[in-house]
Design a protein around this motif. Structure first.
Motif, PDB file in Angstrom:
ATOM      1  N   GLU A 457       0.752  -1.294  -0.083  1.00 55.00           N
ATOM      2  CA  GLU A 457      -0.083   0.119   0.042  1.00 55.00           C
ATOM      3  C   GLU A 457       0.763   1.170  -0.012  1.00 55.00           C
ATOM      4  OE1 GLU A 457      -4.094  -0.479   2.215  1.00 55.00           O
ATOM      5  OE2 GLU A 457      -2.462  -1.297   3.567  1.00 55.00           O
ATOM      6  N   ASP A 458       1.696   1.238  -0.926  1.00 52.53           N
ATOM      7  CA  ASP A 458       2.584   2.468  -0.786  1.00 52.53           C
ATOM      8  C   ASP A 458       1.996   3.805  -1.323  1.00 52.53           C
ATOM      9  OD1 ASP A 458       4.885   0.733  -0.249  1.00 52.53           O
ATOM     10  OD2 ASP A 458       5.769   0.692  -2.291  1.00 52.53           O
ATOM     11  N   VAL A 459       1.106   3.813  -2.127  1.00 61.15           N
ATOM     12  CA  VAL A 459       0.476   4.958  -2.266  1.00 61.15           C
ATOM     13  C   VAL A 459      -0.323   5.622  -1.495  1.00 61.15           C
ATOM     14  CG1 VAL A 459      -1.687   5.731  -3.997  1.00 61.15           C
ATOM     15  CG2 VAL A 459      -0.041   4.188  -5.178  1.00 61.15           C
ATOM     16  N   LYS A 460      -0.896   4.637  -0.410  1.00 62.99           N
ATOM     17  CA  LYS A 460      -1.683   5.228   0.833  1.00 62.99           C
ATOM     18  C   LYS A 460      -0.744   5.840   1.707  1.00 62.99           C
ATOM     19  CE  LYS A 460      -4.655   3.344   4.633  1.00 62.99           C
ATOM     20  NZ  LYS A 460      -4.959   2.229   5.239  1.00 62.99           N
ATOM     21  N   PHE A 461       0.575   5.302   1.944  1.00 62.57           N
ATOM     22  CA  PHE A 461       1.383   5.702   3.156  1.00 62.57           C
ATOM     23  C   PHE A 461       2.647   6.537   2.574  1.00 62.57           C
ATOM     24  CE2 PHE A 461      -0.403   1.775   4.768  1.00 62.57           C
ATOM     25  CZ  PHE A 461      -0.965   2.473   5.910  1.00 62.57           C
ATOM     26  N   ALA A 462       3.056   6.422   1.142  1.00 59.77           N
ATOM     27  CA  ALA A 462       4.376   7.385   0.859  1.00 59.77           C
ATOM     28  C   ALA A 462       4.331   8.438   0.734  1.00 59.77           C
ATOM     29  CB  ALA A 462       4.815   6.483  -0.476  1.00 59.77           C
ATOM     30  N   GLY A 463       2.943   9.269   0.602  1.00 59.87           N
ATOM     31  CA  GLY A 463       2.919  10.549   0.530  1.00 59.87           C
ATOM     32  C   GLY A 463       1.685  11.091  -0.487  1.00 59.87           C
ATOM     33  N   VAL A 464       1.733  12.187  -0.973  1.00 65.86           N
ATOM     34  CA  VAL A 464       0.596  12.790  -1.707  1.00 65.86           C
ATOM     35  C   VAL A 464       1.136  13.403  -2.776  1.00 65.86           C
ATOM     36  CG1 VAL A 464      -1.443  14.440  -1.494  1.00 65.86           C
ATOM     37  CG2 VAL A 464      -0.893  12.970   0.435  1.00 65.86           C
ATOM     38  N   MET A 465       0.456  13.369  -3.909  1.00 67.18           N
ATOM     39  CA  MET A 465       0.828  13.979  -5.379  1.00 67.18           C
ATOM     40  C   MET A 465      -0.352  15.087  -5.476  1.00 67.18           C
ATOM     41  SD  MET A 465       2.749  14.533  -8.053  1.00 67.18           S
ATOM     42  CE  MET A 465       3.380  13.140  -8.409  1.00 67.18           C
ATOM     43  N   GLN A 466       0.098  16.483  -5.728  1.00 67.43           N
ATOM     44  CA  GLN A 466      -0.666  17.531  -6.116  1.00 67.43           C
ATOM     45  C   GLN A 466      -0.944  17.223  -7.474  1.00 67.43           C
ATOM     46  OE1 GLN A 466       0.725  21.254  -5.217  1.00 67.43           O
ATOM     47  NE2 GLN A 466       1.521  20.690  -3.044  1.00 67.43           N
ATOM     48  N   ALA A 467      -2.455  16.955  -7.777  1.00 67.33           N
ATOM     49  CA  ALA A 467      -2.790  16.538  -9.063  1.00 67.33           C
ATOM     50  C   ALA A 467      -2.604  17.805 -10.189  1.00 67.33           C
ATOM     51  CB  ALA A 467      -4.273  16.323  -9.065  1.00 67.33           C
ATOM     52  N   ASP A 468      -2.622  18.983  -9.702  1.00 64.20           N
ATOM     53  CA  ASP A 468      -2.539  20.180 -10.576  1.00 64.20           C
ATOM     54  C   ASP A 468      -1.007  20.587 -11.007  1.00 64.20           C
ATOM     55  OD1 ASP A 468      -2.358  21.201  -8.335  1.00 64.20           O
ATOM     56  OD2 ASP A 468      -3.294  22.875  -8.760  1.00 64.20           O
ATOM     57  N   SER A 469      -0.019  20.207 -10.031  1.00 67.22           N
ATOM     58  CA  SER A 469       1.232  20.822 -10.155  1.00 67.22           C
ATOM     59  C   SER A 469       2.345  19.758 -10.451  1.00 67.22           C
ATOM     60  CB  SER A 469       1.563  21.566  -8.835  1.00 67.22           C
ATOM     61  OG  SER A 469       1.792  20.774  -7.680  1.00 67.22           O
ATOM     62  N   GLY A 470       2.252  18.577 -10.277  1.00 69.15           N
ATOM     63  CA  GLY A 470       3.442  17.645 -10.359  1.00 69.15           C
ATOM     64  C   GLY A 470       4.441  17.615  -8.936  1.00 69.15           C
ATOM     65  N   VAL A 471       3.768  18.032  -7.974  1.00 71.76           N
ATOM     66  CA  VAL A 471       4.666  18.342  -6.866  1.00 71.76           C
ATOM     67  C   VAL A 471       4.296  17.195  -5.614  1.00 71.76           C
ATOM     68  CG1 VAL A 471       5.327  19.578  -4.691  1.00 71.76           C
ATOM     69  CG2 VAL A 471       5.026  20.745  -6.945  1.00 71.76           C
ATOM     70  N   PHE A 472       5.032  16.309  -5.442  1.00 72.93           N
ATOM     71  CA  PHE A 472       4.770  15.293  -4.413  1.00 72.93           C
ATOM     72  C   PHE A 472       5.546  15.357  -3.107  1.00 72.93           C
ATOM     73  CE2 PHE A 472       5.928  11.308  -2.354  1.00 72.93           C
ATOM     74  CZ  PHE A 472       4.649  10.458  -2.461  1.00 72.93           C
ATOM     75  N   THR A 473       4.604  15.402  -2.204  1.00 73.84           N
ATOM     76  CA  THR A 473       5.112  15.617  -0.748  1.00 73.84           C
ATOM     77  C   THR A 473       5.232  14.289   0.135  1.00 73.84           C
ATOM     78  OG1 THR A 473       4.269  17.962  -0.689  1.00 73.84           O
ATOM     79  CG2 THR A 473       4.783  16.852   1.493  1.00 73.84           C
ATOM     80  N   PRO A 474       6.175  13.690   0.432  1.00 70.76           N
ATOM     81  CA  PRO A 474       6.334  12.336   0.906  1.00 70.76           C
ATOM     82  C   PRO A 474       5.639  12.592   2.345  1.00 70.76           C
ATOM     83  CG  PRO A 474       8.557  13.112   0.211  1.00 70.76           C
ATOM     84  CD  PRO A 474       7.535  14.377   0.223  1.00 70.76           C
ATOM     85  N   GLY A 475       5.519  11.249   3.094  1.00 67.20           N
ATOM     86  CA  GLY A 475       5.007  11.209   4.437  1.00 67.20           C
ATOM     87  C   GLY A 475       5.911  11.537   5.255  1.00 67.20           C
TER      88      GLY A 475
END
Length: 525
Positions: A457-475
C-alpha cells in the motif's frame, strides 16, 4: 592526533557552505595567503616557492575547498573563524580552482540537481561512485601522487571500505592503486592548459555589474522572466536585486548578495518573496547560466539563464511552442532586442504587445497547414532559439524519468524532500523526426510501481501528489504503526502525467523512490 570521525547532519556542511560562500564579508582583516600560511602550516609542510604539502597539489571548486576545510575542522580540530574560512576558500578557489571547461558536464552536482543519472566509465563507477557522485571526482584535479594519497586516505579513514558492496569480490586496494590512480591522474591532472589559459584571461568581477535580463523555469509553477540588477562591491562581491514575474503574472522579486570565485563561479543568496534562495551560476562571456534553489529544500529550484545588457542575445521564447491553426501570445526574452521578430514559415505576427530591449511580447497566428517541427526564431540578426510547431502530441515524458523523494519532519531535524515533475510533450515532425515540443500543463497521480508496492500500500502511505502541479510531498519520517511491521513511509511509485491534447489524454510515466532521510548532505554529493 585525535582522529574521531564525525558526520555532519543533513544541514551541517551545507549550512556551513551558505555562511561561508554566500554571505557578504564585512571585512578582510587578513589576506588569504597569510591565513593559509599561519593556519595550515602546523600540519602541511613548506616545500619551497611558497608551496605547502598536499594543499598546493590540488585544484577544486569553491565547494570542494569548503569541504576540505570542513573536514579539517571536524576530523582534525582545525580552529578557524568564519571570516577567515570565507577568505581562505576565496583565495584557494581563485588561485587553485577549475577553468570553465573543466566543470562542463558535471555542474549538476554544484547546482544540486540530485536526480541526475550519471554517465561515467565503469571502473570509476565500481570503485568510487558506490559512495559518492562521480561529479565529486571530476570536480577536482591532482597529480598521480596525490590521487594515490587519496586512495590511502579512504582506506585509512574507512577501513571497512574493502568489505562493502563491489569491494569484497576483488582486491579493492590493489586495483585502486594500480588501475584507478593512473586513470584519474590522466583524466583529471593537476596541470592543464585550460586552467593556465583561464588564469591569464580571467575577467575582473566588476565587469559583471549592470542589468541582466533573465529567463527561467520552475517545475510545478512554470516559466518566468525579468531583470536582475547587479552592483559591484569590494572583494569580488555584489549586491543583487531581482524583479521578475511568472507567466501567470505572479511576482518573482527579491534582494541579496553574491560573490565571484575563480573569475566565473557565481554564488549568491537572494531572498525571493520571503524564501531564501541560493544562486549557483557560471558567468562567462556576458551570460549567467545555472540554477536557483531554496537553500533548505534544494529540490525546489529553477533553471536560470541571463544575458548582460550591452551584449545582444536572444535567451528564450516563452512558451516555446504553438499549435497549427491557433493564435497565441509569445514572449521573447533577451538583451539588446530590437525590431519585430520572425518565427518562420506559417507563423504570422498579428500584434506587438510590448517591445523593449529586454522583452518583446507578440500575438501570433499559426496557419492550419503549418508544417510540424522546429523553426528558427530571429529578432533582427539575433537567433539561437527555436519555436516548436505541432499538430498533435505523439508522446508525453515525465521529467525526471527516475527520481528520489525522502520522508522527513515529524519532530526530526531533517525536512522532507519533495518530488517535482514536468510533463514534457514530444511530436513527430513533417520529416518524420521526433522533436521536443515543450513542457505542458498536466494532471498528475501516482500508482504502485509493481506488485510489491501494491501489496505494501505504498500509494496510501508514501505521500501525496498534487494533481495540478506535479509536486509530491512524502510522508512523515519514522516508524508508522499503521504499516505492516511498523515500517516507515517508504515506497516505490509510478508517476503518471496526463496531458490534454485537443480532448485526447496523452499520458507518460516515470518512477519515484520514496526513501529515508539523507543524513550526510555535503555541498558536493
Amino acid at each position: 592526533m585525535k582522529r574521531t570521525l564525525r558526520f555532519a547532519s543533513a544541514g551541517g556542511l551545507l549550512a556551513v557552505a551558505v555562511s561561508l560562500a554566500l554571505q557578504p564579508q564585512v571585512s578582510q582583516a587578513r589576506e588569504g595567503r597569510q591565513i593559509l600560511m599561519e593556519t595550515c602550516q602546523g600540519c602541511h609542510l613548506p616545500e619551497g616557492n611558497d608551496a605547502l604539502s598536499r594543499i598546493s597539489h590540488q585544484r577544486k571548486t569553491p565547494e570542494g575547498w569548503l569541504m576540505t576545510i570542513g573536514r579539517m575542522q571536524t576530523m582534525h580540530q582545525l580552529q578557524i573563524s568564519d571570516e577567515d574560512r570565507r577568505t581562505l576558500v576565496k583565495y584557494l578557489a581563485d588561485t587553485q580552482g577549475l577553468a570553465p571547461s573543466e566543470t562542463d558536464g558535471v555542474r549538476y552536482a554544484l547546482e544540486r540537481r540530485l536526480n541526475t543519472v550519471e554517465q561515467i566509465e565503469e571502473p570509476t563507477k565500481q570503485m568510487c561512485s558506490r559512495c559518492h557522485s562521480g561529479a565529486r571526482i571530476a570536480l577536482q584535479r591532482r597529480p598521480a601522487q596525490e590521487w594515490e594519497r587519496l586512495v590511502n586516505f579512504h582506506l585509512g579513514q574507512w577501513p571497512s571500505l574493502e568489505y562493502q558492496a563491489l569491494s569484497r569480490d576483488r582486491d579493492w586496494f590493489d586495483l585502486a592503486k594500480k588501475d584507478m590512480v593512473p586513470l584519474l591522474a590522466q583524466k583529471y591532472p593537476l596541470d592543464s592548459k585550460a586552467w593556465s589559459d583561464w588564469q591569464k584571461s580571467m575577467p575582473k568581477a566588476a565587469t559583471l555589474a549592470g542589468d541582466w535580463s533573465f529567463s527561467g523555469h520552475l517545475p510545478g509553477k512554470g516559466e518566468l522572466n525579468g531583470v536582475m540588477k547587479v552592483s559591484a562591491e569590494d572583494g569580488d562581491r555584489f549586491k543583487v536585486s531581482v524583479d521578475g514575474q511568472y507567466a501567470d503574472g505572479s511576482p518573482f522579486k527579491g534582494e541579496g548578495s553574491a560573490v565571484l570565485y575563480s573569475g566565473y563561479e557565481w554564488r549568491g543568496t537572494v531572498d525571493i518573496d520571503g524564501v531564501s534562495m541560493r544562486q549557483v551560476f557560471a558567468a562567462n562571456d556576458g551570460q549567467l547560466v545555472g540554477r536557483m534553489f531554496d537553500k533548505t529544500h534544494d529540490e525546489r529550484g529553477l533553471d536560470f539563464t541571463a544575458a548582460q545588457q550591452g551584449k545582444a542575445r536572444l535567451l528564450a521564447v516563452q512558451p516555446g511552442y504553438v499549435k497549427a491553426g491557433s493564435e497565441s501570445e509569445l514572449t521573447l526574452v533577451g538583451s539588446g532586442l530590437s525590431g519585430t521578430p520572425s518565427f518562420g514559415k506559417g507563423v504570422e505576427v498579428l500584434q506587438v504587445v510590448e517591445n523593449t530591449s529586454q522583452r518583446i511580447k507578440v500575438r501570433v497566428k499559426v496557419a492550419a497547414d503549418a508544417a510540424s517541427g522546429l523553426q528558427e526564431v530571429k529578432v533582427g540578426a539575433l537567433g539561437g532559439q527555436q519555436l516548436a510547431l505541432y499538430r498533435e502530441i505523439a508522446e508525453v515524458k515525465v521529467v525526471p524519468a527516475f527520481s528520489v523523494a525522502r520522508v522527513g519532519d515529524n519532530g526530526g531535524s531533517t525536512p522532507k524532500v519533495q518530488g517535482r515533475f514536468d510533463a514534457e510533450a514530444w511530436g513527430q515532425g513533417s520529416d518524420g523526426k521526433v522533436y521536443r515540443i515543450g513542457v505542458f500543463p498536466a494532471r498528475w497521480k501516482v500508482e504502485p510501481f509493481d506488485e510489491r508496492a501494491r501489496e505494501d500500500e505504498d500509494v496510501k502511505f508514501a505521500g501525496v501528489m498534487q494533481a495540478d502541479s506535479g509536486v509530491f510531498t512524502p510522508g512523515d519520517a519514522g516508524p508508522n504503526p499503521a504499516r505492516k511491521m511498523s515500517t516507515n513511509n517508504a515506497g516505490n511509485l509510478k508517476v503518471i502525467a496526463a496531458v490534454d491534447d485537443g480532448g485526447k489524454a496523452r499520458t507518460g510515466e516515470g518512477q519515484m523512490i520514496v526513501t529515508i532521510q539523507r543524513w550526510n548532505n555535503p555541498p558536493i554529493p
